[in-house]
Design a protein around this motif. Sequence first.
Motif, PDB file in Angstrom:
ATOM      1  N   UNK A  47      20.216 -26.790-115.548  1.00  0.00           N
ATOM      2  CA  UNK A  47      21.516 -26.254-115.114  1.00  0.00           C
ATOM      3  C   UNK A  47      21.496 -24.732-114.996  1.00  0.00           C
ATOM      4  N   UNK A  48      20.567 -24.071-115.703  1.00  0.00           N
ATOM      5  CA  UNK A  48      20.494 -22.607-115.618  1.00  0.00           C
ATOM      6  C   UNK A  48      19.441 -22.155-114.612  1.00  0.00           C
ATOM      7  N   UNK A  49      18.696 -23.090-114.033  1.00  0.00           N
ATOM      8  CA  UNK A  49      17.644 -22.710-113.090  1.00  0.00           C
ATOM      9  C   UNK A  49      18.162 -21.920-111.884  1.00  0.00           C
ATOM     10  N   UNK A  50      19.264 -22.345-111.232  1.00  0.00           N
ATOM     11  CA  UNK A  50      19.726 -21.576-110.066  1.00  0.00           C
ATOM     12  C   UNK A  50      19.975 -20.109-110.396  1.00  0.00           C
ATOM     13  N   UNK A  51      20.557 -19.848-111.578  1.00  0.00           N
ATOM     14  CA  UNK A  51      20.823 -18.476-111.995  1.00  0.00           C
ATOM     15  C   UNK A  51      19.511 -17.738-112.274  1.00  0.00           C
ATOM     16  N   UNK A  52      18.572 -18.440-112.916  1.00  0.00           N
ATOM     17  CA  UNK A  52      17.284 -17.832-113.242  1.00  0.00           C
ATOM     18  C   UNK A  52      16.482 -17.550-111.968  1.00  0.00           C
ATOM     19  N   UNK A  53      16.566 -18.446-111.003  1.00  0.00           N
ATOM     20  CA  UNK A  53      15.862 -18.230-109.736  1.00  0.00           C
ATOM     21  C   UNK A  53      16.460 -17.047-108.980  1.00  0.00           C
ATOM     22  N   UNK A  54      17.766 -16.863-109.101  1.00  0.00           N
ATOM     23  CA  UNK A  54      18.394 -15.669-108.521  1.00  0.00           C
ATOM     24  C   UNK A  54      17.784 -14.404-109.108  1.00  0.00           C
ATOM     25  N   UNK A  55      17.558 -14.418-110.419  1.00  0.00           N
ATOM     26  CA  UNK A  55      16.954 -13.264-111.082  1.00  0.00           C
ATOM     27  C   UNK A  55      15.540 -13.035-110.579  1.00  0.00           C
ATOM     28  N   UNK A  56      14.798 -14.118-110.322  1.00  0.00           N
ATOM     29  CA  UNK A  56      13.437 -13.996-109.790  1.00  0.00           C
ATOM     30  C   UNK A  56      13.472 -13.363-108.403  1.00  0.00           C
ATOM     31  N   UNK A  93      16.860  -5.813 -96.359  1.00  0.00           N
ATOM     32  CA  UNK A  93      16.566  -6.402 -97.672  1.00  0.00           C
ATOM     33  C   UNK A  93      17.130  -7.812 -97.801  1.00  0.00           C
ATOM     34  N   UNK A  94      18.225  -8.095 -97.102  1.00  0.00           N
ATOM     35  CA  UNK A  94      18.794  -9.438 -97.149  1.00  0.00           C
ATOM     36  C   UNK A  94      17.824 -10.454 -96.544  1.00  0.00           C
ATOM     37  N   UNK A  95      17.100 -10.051 -95.481  1.00  0.00           N
ATOM     38  CA  UNK A  95      16.117 -10.940 -94.863  1.00  0.00           C
ATOM     39  C   UNK A  95      14.944 -11.174 -95.804  1.00  0.00           C
ATOM     40  N   UNK A  96      14.553 -10.129 -96.547  1.00  0.00           N
ATOM     41  CA  UNK A  96      13.475 -10.267 -97.523  1.00  0.00           C
ATOM     42  C   UNK A  96      13.912 -11.212 -98.651  1.00  0.00           C
ATOM     43  N   UNK A  97      15.143 -11.008 -99.129  1.00  0.00           N
ATOM     44  CA  UNK A  97      15.662 -11.869-100.200  1.00  0.00           C
ATOM     45  C   UNK A  97      15.727 -13.323 -99.745  1.00  0.00           C
TER      46      UNK A  97
END
Length: 247
Positions: A70-79, A95-99
């Motif tokens: 359940x916390x993976x989406x938030x953690x992946x955002x941090x990655x 930078x949005x395209x890179x993200x």
Amino acid sequence: MRRRPYRNGERPDDQRERRRAFAAAVRTRPPLRPTADRELGRALARLDELVEKTLLSGDHDRLLDETRVSVWPRELDAVVTVVVDRLDPPPSVDRAAVAAAVADNLEARFGLRPGASPTERSVVLWQSVAGADSRLAENGWERDVLSDDREALAEFFASDGDPVRARLTRSSGRLHLELRGTNAPVGDRSSSYAVLSRSSALVLVDDPRGLVSVLDESTAGALRDVVVAWGELADHLDERRTETDSR
């Protein structure tokens, strides 16, 4: 020179197991996102390398734990944030395209989009896998996170009692469960084989040494649930990777 302390009190062998487990979970190496923008392409040249380096750094270990999906989406955002900063795209590159490219890379690995809703199918399926693995663990079996078998969806071993290993693979659109003696090599002639039917029942194909007979009803049922959960997740991951590649 002062020795750096081990993370969270880990010894080197603990650290090796943690990182090997994580590497097994993200063993897929997706190709770079194709782009006609030359500057963007240059900015993404080290994308795959930096994603793996960030994942294995030890700073995002919550992604190691299926029970905390359940916390993976938030953690992946941090990655995503960390990788974009390390790529350090020039001002001429959006930078949005890179993200977005980093998010695609992570989604191809996990089948889970950074920032995904807890109700999204990817999250729900990972939770089903975690639940099935936990039920099998209650029967004395563990997933072998140190396995180097890249053809297997997952591999399990009996941690106490039955001298049997279970290997789950998929070919020609069917799920296959191989049971073999703990020390027997993959594909050993004495292995037992079962396939998953359309009604989600395990159908025994071959059992030359009677390995299935050593499994009690509870363990056999837990193995079936594991096969179903991992199979559904694998199908979904393939669908998501196909969608990502076609963008």
